[in-house]
Enzyme design. Structure first.
Site, mmCIF file in Angstrom:
data_model
loop_
_atom_site.group_PDB
_atom_site.id
_atom_site.type_symbol
_atom_site.label_atom_id
_atom_site.label_comp_id
_atom_site.label_asym_id
_atom_site.label_seq_id
_atom_site.Cartn_x
_atom_site.Cartn_y
_atom_site.Cartn_z
ATOM 1 N N SER A 42 -19.387 22.336 1.123
ATOM 2 C CA SER A 42 -18.624 21.274 0.456
ATOM 3 C C SER A 42 -17.265 21.005 1.093
ATOM 4 C CB SER A 42 -18.446 21.592 -1.024
ATOM 5 O OG SER A 42 -17.609 22.715 -1.204
ATOM 6 N N HIS A 81 -11.681 23.721 -3.233
ATOM 7 C CA HIS A 81 -11.743 22.275 -3.015
ATOM 8 C C HIS A 81 -10.334 21.739 -2.875
ATOM 9 C CE1 HIS A 81 -16.036 21.331 -4.722
ATOM 10 N NE2 HIS A 81 -16.069 21.921 -3.535
ATOM 11 N N ASP A 104 -14.922 16.125 -8.169
ATOM 12 C CA ASP A 104 -15.597 17.032 -9.090
ATOM 13 C C ASP A 104 -15.559 16.445 -10.500
ATOM 14 O OD1 ASP A 104 -15.929 18.731 -6.909
ATOM 15 O OD2 ASP A 104 -14.154 19.922 -7.396
#
Length: 173
Positions: A42, A81, A104
């Site tokens: 990711s 992230h 997200d």
């Protein structure tokens, strides 16, 4: 016996090299950084799958948009992230993986943030760490060192040199 001792000598050097590599990977912990293994893509290309990245505890006020943060997602999962939005009022972050097409679904509460990720990444080291934490690997490494020590004590270098000198004397006569 000499061949066996030589094999275990080489194996023990390999084990010591592996231990040194673990120590080097853990070294940033002295400065307060904690390692984490990247398990998904990711955050590609910033952090590759199998890499080790480091995060450091950082107060909410010092985290800004664009920073990569490591946070708890669920009971025992950690996610790294990038912050896309910081909400000062609710003390939350909206995050997104660099390789993900959208943000997200749930904002990250500041209480779940465990640190800001550094730019430092060690490619493939995560595979090395994951493999080395397995009990059979630890037992095998310990066995190599123990067997090497036993062989050294049973067949010390001085004894070998003395035997070799005696053998050479016998051959000369």
């Amino acid at each position: 016996m000499r061949l066996l001792k030589h094999i275990f000598s080489v194996l023990s050097w390999i084990v010591f090299a592996v231990i040194i590599a673990y120590v080097l990977i853990a070294a940033p912990m002295v400065a307060g950084y904690k390692p984490v293994v990247v398990l998904s893509g990711s955050m590609e290309p910033a952090y590759h799958v199998g890499s080790v990245i480091y995060y450091k505890s950082t107060p909410f006020e010092q985290i800004k948009e664009g920073d990569a943060i490591t946070f708890r997602a669920g009971e025992d999962a950690l996610v790294t992230h990038r912050v896309t939005t910081k909400n000062e009022i609710s003390r939350t972050f909206v995050t997104k993986g660099d390789a993900n097409p959208s943000e997200d679904a749930n904002p990250v509460d500041a209480a779940n943030v465990i640190g800001r990720a550094s730019e430092l990444s060690i490619p493939y080291a995560g595979y090395f760490i994951s493999y080395g934490k397995q009990l059979p690997v630890i037992i095998a490494m310990a066995a190599v060192i123990i067997i090497s020590i036993i062989l050294d004590s049973l067949y010390p270098k001085k004894k070998r040199e003395t035997e070799r000198a005696e053998q050479e004397n016998e051959e000369k006569q």
